[in-house]
Design a protein around this motif. Structure first.
Motif, PDB file in Angstrom:
ATOM      1  N   TYR A   1       0.820  -1.165  -0.085  1.00 34.68           N
ATOM      2  CA  TYR A   1      -0.010   0.062   0.086  1.00 34.68           C
ATOM      3  C   TYR A   1       0.957   1.202  -0.036  1.00 34.68           C
ATOM      4  O   TYR A   1       0.570   2.330  -0.642  1.00 34.68           O
ATOM      5  CB  TYR A   1      -1.080   0.046   1.353  1.00 34.68           C
ATOM      6  CG  TYR A   1      -2.107   1.047   1.153  1.00 34.68           C
ATOM      7  CD1 TYR A   1      -2.832   1.170   0.021  1.00 34.68           C
ATOM      8  CD2 TYR A   1      -1.872   2.183   2.004  1.00 34.68           C
ATOM      9  CE1 TYR A   1      -3.732   2.378   0.360  1.00 34.68           C
ATOM     10  CE2 TYR A   1      -2.834   3.233   2.209  1.00 34.68           C
ATOM     11  CZ  TYR A   1      -3.708   3.173   1.097  1.00 34.68           C
ATOM     12  OH  TYR A   1      -4.673   4.250   1.066  1.00 34.68           O
ATOM     13  N   GLU A   2       1.843   1.145   0.721  1.00 30.68           N
ATOM     14  CA  GLU A   2       2.761   2.306   0.787  1.00 30.68           C
ATOM     15  C   GLU A   2       3.364   2.518  -0.652  1.00 30.68           C
ATOM     16  O   GLU A   2       3.556   3.756  -1.102  1.00 30.68           O
ATOM     17  CB  GLU A   2       4.073   2.012   1.919  1.00 30.68           C
ATOM     18  CG  GLU A   2       3.768   2.279   3.205  1.00 30.68           C
ATOM     19  CD  GLU A   2       3.111   3.624   3.643  1.00 30.68           C
ATOM     20  OE1 GLU A   2       3.775   4.488   3.001  1.00 30.68           O
ATOM     21  OE2 GLU A   2       2.261   3.743   4.426  1.00 30.68           O
ATOM     22  N   GLN A   3       3.599   1.534  -1.513  1.00 35.88           N
ATOM     23  CA  GLN A   3       4.196   1.866  -2.669  1.00 35.88           C
ATOM     24  C   GLN A   3       3.177   2.363  -3.819  1.00 35.88           C
ATOM     25  O   GLN A   3       3.367   2.965  -4.622  1.00 35.88           O
ATOM     26  CB  GLN A   3       4.487   0.335  -3.317  1.00 35.88           C
ATOM     27  CG  GLN A   3       5.807  -0.272  -2.738  1.00 35.88           C
ATOM     28  CD  GLN A   3       6.090  -1.744  -3.339  1.00 35.88           C
ATOM     29  OE1 GLN A   3       5.441  -2.363  -3.756  1.00 35.88           O
ATOM     30  NE2 GLN A   3       7.268  -2.050  -2.907  1.00 35.88           N
ATOM     31  N   GLN A   4       1.874   1.734  -3.406  1.00 34.85           N
ATOM     32  CA  GLN A   4       0.729   2.358  -4.347  1.00 34.85           C
ATOM     33  C   GLN A   4       0.672   3.743  -4.089  1.00 34.85           C
ATOM     34  O   GLN A   4       0.316   4.475  -4.867  1.00 34.85           O
ATOM     35  CB  GLN A   4      -0.708   1.760  -3.517  1.00 34.85           C
ATOM     36  CG  GLN A   4      -1.919   2.045  -4.126  1.00 34.85           C
ATOM     37  CD  GLN A   4      -3.299   1.647  -3.747  1.00 34.85           C
ATOM     38  OE1 GLN A   4      -2.980   0.602  -3.058  1.00 34.85           O
ATOM     39  NE2 GLN A   4      -4.293   2.318  -3.717  1.00 34.85           N
ATOM     40  N   LEU A   5       0.620   4.150  -2.613  1.00 32.49           N
ATOM     41  CA  LEU A   5       0.652   5.638  -2.308  1.00 32.49           C
ATOM     42  C   LEU A   5       1.509   6.500  -3.259  1.00 32.49           C
ATOM     43  O   LEU A   5       1.303   7.737  -3.539  1.00 32.49           O
ATOM     44  CB  LEU A   5       0.764   6.171  -1.164  1.00 32.49           C
ATOM     45  CG  LEU A   5      -0.535   5.309   0.078  1.00 32.49           C
ATOM     46  CD1 LEU A   5      -0.294   5.745   1.436  1.00 32.49           C
ATOM     47  CD2 LEU A   5      -1.691   5.768  -0.397  1.00 32.49           C
ATOM     48  N   ASP A   6       2.705   6.074  -3.509  1.00 32.99           N
ATOM     49  CA  ASP A   6       3.806   6.783  -4.260  1.00 32.99           C
ATOM     50  C   ASP A   6       3.978   6.503  -5.696  1.00 32.99           C
ATOM     51  O   ASP A   6       4.811   6.609  -6.407  1.00 32.99           O
ATOM     52  CB  ASP A   6       5.120   6.311  -3.437  1.00 32.99           C
ATOM     53  CG  ASP A   6       5.457   6.755  -2.124  1.00 32.99           C
ATOM     54  OD1 ASP A   6       4.843   7.924  -1.938  1.00 32.99           O
ATOM     55  OD2 ASP A   6       6.122   6.206  -1.291  1.00 32.99           O
ATOM     56  N   ASN A   7       2.898   5.903  -6.073  1.00 35.56           N
ATOM     57  CA  ASN A   7       2.465   5.510  -7.688  1.00 35.56           C
ATOM     58  C   ASN A   7       3.596   4.324  -8.047  1.00 35.56           C
ATOM     59  O   ASN A   7       3.584   4.455  -9.480  1.00 35.56           O
ATOM     60  CB  ASN A   7       2.818   6.802  -8.499  1.00 35.56           C
ATOM     61  CG  ASN A   7       1.497   7.774  -8.485  1.00 35.56           C
ATOM     62  OD1 ASN A   7       0.376   7.514  -8.233  1.00 35.56           O
ATOM     63  ND2 ASN A   7       2.019   9.172  -8.624  1.00 35.56           N
ATOM     64  N   GLN A   8       4.007   3.804  -7.493  1.00 36.53           N
ATOM     65  CA  GLN A   8       4.875   2.569  -7.697  1.00 36.53           C
ATOM     66  C   GLN A   8       4.210   1.198  -7.991  1.00 36.53           C
ATOM     67  O   GLN A   8       4.325   0.716  -8.967  1.00 36.53           O
ATOM     68  CB  GLN A   8       5.845   2.305  -6.465  1.00 36.53           C
ATOM     69  CG  GLN A   8       6.726   3.548  -6.317  1.00 36.53           C
ATOM     70  CD  GLN A   8       7.833   3.061  -4.990  1.00 36.53           C
ATOM     71  OE1 GLN A   8       7.686   1.912  -4.410  1.00 36.53           O
ATOM     72  NE2 GLN A   8       8.496   4.172  -4.651  1.00 36.53           N
ATOM     73  N   VAL A   9       3.064   1.297  -7.530  1.00 38.62           N
ATOM     74  CA  VAL A   9       1.950   0.141  -7.817  1.00 38.62           C
ATOM     75  C   VAL A   9       0.563   0.916  -8.134  1.00 38.62           C
ATOM     76  O   VAL A   9       0.118   1.656  -7.801  1.00 38.62           O
ATOM     77  CB  VAL A   9       1.722  -0.676  -6.547  1.00 38.62           C
ATOM     78  CG1 VAL A   9       0.455  -1.558  -6.682  1.00 38.62           C
ATOM     79  CG2 VAL A   9       2.900  -1.640  -6.342  1.00 38.62           C
ATOM     80  N   ARG A  10       0.233   0.460  -9.683  1.00 38.70           N
ATOM     81  CA  ARG A  10      -0.996   1.016  -9.934  1.00 38.70           C
ATOM     82  C   ARG A  10      -2.165   0.088 -10.384  1.00 38.70           C
ATOM     83  O   ARG A  10      -3.390   0.540 -10.461  1.00 38.70           O
ATOM     84  CB  ARG A  10      -0.658   1.977 -11.158  1.00 38.70           C
ATOM     85  CG  ARG A  10       0.170   2.879 -11.270  1.00 38.70           C
ATOM     86  CD  ARG A  10       0.702   3.685 -12.409  1.00 38.70           C
ATOM     87  NE  ARG A  10       1.286   4.935 -12.266  1.00 38.70           N
ATOM     88  CZ  ARG A  10       2.748   4.795 -12.247  1.00 38.70           C
ATOM     89  NH1 ARG A  10       3.242   3.786 -12.025  1.00 38.70           N
ATOM     90  NH2 ARG A  10       3.590   6.086 -12.099  1.00 38.70           N
ATOM     91  N   THR A  11      -1.855  -1.084 -10.601  1.00 42.61           N
ATOM     92  CA  THR A  11      -2.779  -2.074 -10.616  1.00 42.61           C
ATOM     93  C   THR A  11      -2.703  -3.288  -9.945  1.00 42.61           C
ATOM     94  O   THR A  11      -1.806  -3.628  -9.076  1.00 42.61           O
ATOM     95  CB  THR A  11      -2.640  -2.764 -12.392  1.00 42.61           C
ATOM     96  OG1 THR A  11      -1.340  -3.455 -12.247  1.00 42.61           O
ATOM     97  CG2 THR A  11      -2.516  -1.563 -13.291  1.00 42.61           C
ATOM     98  N   LEU A  12      -3.822  -4.112  -9.703  1.00 34.06           N
ATOM     99  CA  LEU A  12      -3.610  -5.347  -9.258  1.00 34.06           C
ATOM    100  C   LEU A  12      -2.568  -6.575  -9.213  1.00 34.06           C
ATOM    101  O   LEU A  12      -1.818  -6.655  -8.589  1.00 34.06           O
ATOM    102  CB  LEU A  12      -4.961  -6.156  -9.193  1.00 34.06           C
ATOM    103  CG  LEU A  12      -5.279  -7.694  -8.389  1.00 34.06           C
ATOM    104  CD1 LEU A  12      -4.870  -7.236  -6.910  1.00 34.06           C
ATOM    105  CD2 LEU A  12      -6.443  -8.087  -8.542  1.00 34.06           C
ATOM    106  N   GLU A  13      -2.279  -6.447 -10.807  1.00 33.66           N
ATOM    107  CA  GLU A  13      -1.267  -7.433 -11.276  1.00 33.66           C
ATOM    108  C   GLU A  13       0.311  -6.857 -10.627  1.00 33.66           C
ATOM    109  O   GLU A  13       0.960  -7.626 -10.192  1.00 33.66           O
ATOM    110  CB  GLU A  13      -0.985  -7.403 -12.729  1.00 33.66           C
ATOM    111  CG  GLU A  13      -2.249  -8.186 -13.501  1.00 33.66           C
ATOM    112  CD  GLU A  13      -3.722  -7.243 -13.485  1.00 33.66           C
ATOM    113  OE1 GLU A  13      -3.507  -6.175 -13.158  1.00 33.66           O
ATOM    114  OE2 GLU A  13      -4.649  -7.937 -13.510  1.00 33.66           O
ATOM    115  N   GLU A  14       0.487  -5.457 -10.896  1.00 37.62           N
ATOM    116  CA  GLU A  14       1.637  -4.886 -10.137  1.00 37.62           C
ATOM    117  C   GLU A  14       1.828  -5.157  -8.657  1.00 37.62           C
ATOM    118  O   GLU A  14       2.817  -5.187  -8.199  1.00 37.62           O
ATOM    119  CB  GLU A  14       1.732  -3.415 -10.364  1.00 37.62           C
ATOM    120  CG  GLU A  14       1.816  -3.244 -12.148  1.00 37.62           C
ATOM    121  CD  GLU A  14       1.867  -1.661 -12.369  1.00 37.62           C
ATOM    122  OE1 GLU A  14       2.164  -1.307 -13.538  1.00 37.62           O
ATOM    123  OE2 GLU A  14       1.650  -0.823 -11.386  1.00 37.62           O
TER     124      GLU A  14
END
Length: 455
Positions: free
Chosen positions: A429-442
């Motif tokens: 989730y922390e990676q998601q907040l920083d735009n490093q993760v954008r999709t479920l696959e990622e």
């Protein structure tokens, strides 16, 4: 059928039964001021209580509001007999109340708090009854007690004085002000105090009532956190308006202009956020290098803001966590301005993380009020507009983003249920907040990599 039309119908039925029904209280006051009011209070003379209820039941479902008081509610109309009060104990509830259909109109008016609330109106003849010159006081813009001998029996009337003064921009006459200064307020439960403060905050200019409350000693007696703001200095370059109390009153009035499009719980959060935003300044203000500073006053304001909310017993309202938002606004109210100064360095993740702590739109509204609540037009307050636009562009103006990755896909990677699942979810989730993760696959791939690193 409107409330007034129904009141006319009830008045006609009361007349046919040998009595007289008058509209009393706030509706009459508001009518004289040209303000629309939907809640109607009827006082019925000459009809015994049991007969009155029978008569009312012909108009629909009757709800008794305190049977001993003989108050009946029909839709938006409250119907009652004239009431006799006798003081039987301390506090605003310490009364023995009985209905008396034979009481005179003048005598019934005498039990009311202020002359502007002691006017009655006959909906059948359109005749006013005003034994204490409430209409004259409205014209003079004066708030005056009806009966100085009994006014202090109900201490809540002191708070009612300040909210009425604010809502209708009335001045207390000297005798009324003197009475309000003398009446103890330590018997009032927090819920009743909040009921009056809430009305005050929705006045067009709440500062009128708050300034009056300070003058009457109400703030000192009920809200020491607010009293501490008076006399607390501010750096004149940034706050030419004066001390923290003067500034707070201006911020509150500014906030009041920015809430009409919000649901009521959010309106309350903004107003209380404006009240509390600088409560940390008295404990942090010092002269440093010849300048008045209040270092870390935002975070230091959380404790007195919590104490203030405790005094009002404000928590959730209609399921909305008002307390959390007020404390979040207090702790973060400088963020919009400070981030704007380094806007090229503030990433999307900072906004997404801040959205976990406070509603960013409410924060922006209070911050804009804080900026404007100084010398109007002397300061550039566009930072708050930038802040809100950025939050909206990210879709986090009201809440943080939902996690892309949940527990089931992590378990599917072969991880057993336990604390490590939460650790992986938090890291992704922390990676998601920083735009490093954008999709479920990622997100799943990131979880797989984290698991491999831990193994």
């Amino acid at each position: 059928m409107t409330a007034l039309e129904q009141a006319v119908s009830i008045a006609q039925a009361v007349r046919d039964a040998g009595g007289r029904a008058l509209i009393v209280g706030g509706w009459v006051r508001d009518r004289l001021l040209g303000i629309a009011s939907t809640n109607v209070d009827l006082e019925v003379f000459g009809v015994p209580g049991d007969r009155l209820r029978e008569l009312l039941e012909s108009f629909g479902r009757v709800e008794a509001v305190g049977e001993s008081f003989q108050v009946y509610k029909i839709g938006d109309i409250d119907v009652s007999l004239p009431r006799r009060d006798s003081k039987a104990g301390r506090g605003h509830r310490g009364f023995i109340v009985s209905g008396d259909p034979d009481m005179s109109i003048d005598e019934a008016a005498r039990r009311r708090d202020f002359t502007v609330n002691a006017i009655s109106w006959d909906p059948l003849t359109e005749e006013y009854f005003d034994p204490y010159d409430g209409r004259g006081d409205l014209e003079r813009r004066v708030l005056r007690v009806v009966d100085p001998q009994t006014f202090g029996d109900d201490s809540l009337r002191v708070l009612r004085a300040v909210q009425l003064a604010a809502r209708f921009e009335l001045a207390l006459d000297e005798a009324t002000a003197a009475l309000c200064r003398e009446i103890p307020l330590d018997d009032l439960p927090s819920e009743r105090v909040w009921g009056e403060i809430e009305k005050l905050l929705f006045a067009r200019r709440p500062s009128i009532g708050l300034a009056l409350a300070m003058e009457l000693g109400i703030i000192a007696r009920l809200f020491p956190e607010l009293e501490a703001l008076a006399g607390c200095p501010q750096e004149p370059e940034w706050h030419p308006e004066g001390d923290v109390w003067v500034h707070t009153l201006q911020v509150i009035d500014q906030a009041r202009t920015r809430i009409d499009d919000l649901p009521r719980p959010q309106q309350i959060a903004v107003m209380l956020g404006a009240v509390c935003h600088d409560l940390g300044k008295p404990a942090t203000t010092a002269v440093i290098d010849g300048r008045i500073r209040s270092m870390d006053h935002e975070e230091q304001g959380v404790r007195p803001a919590t104490a203030f909310l405790d005094r009002l017993n404000v928590r959730s309202i209609d399921g909305y966590d008002v307390r959390q938002q007020v404390l979040g606004i207090t702790a973060q109210h400088l963020k919009p301005g400070s981030w704007h100064k380094v806007r090229d360095e503030v990433g999307d993740g900072a906004f997404r993380r801040l959205a976990h702590k406070v509603d960013l739109e409410l924060l922006a509204r209070v911050a804009k009020s804080d900026c404007e609540g100084r010398a109007p037009g002397q300061f550039d307050c566009s930072a708050m507009d930038w802040f809100l636009e950025r939050a909206r562009a990210l879709g986090v103006e009201h809440r943080p983003p939902e996690p892309i990755l949940l527990g089931r896909p992590v378990l599917a990677l072969g991880l057993a249920p336990g604390p490590r699942v939460g650790e992986i979810l938090k890291a992704v989730y922390e990676q998601q907040l920083d735009n490093q993760v954008r999709t479920l696959e990622e997100a799943i791939e990131s979880a797989r990599v984290l698991l491999a690193q831990q193994n």
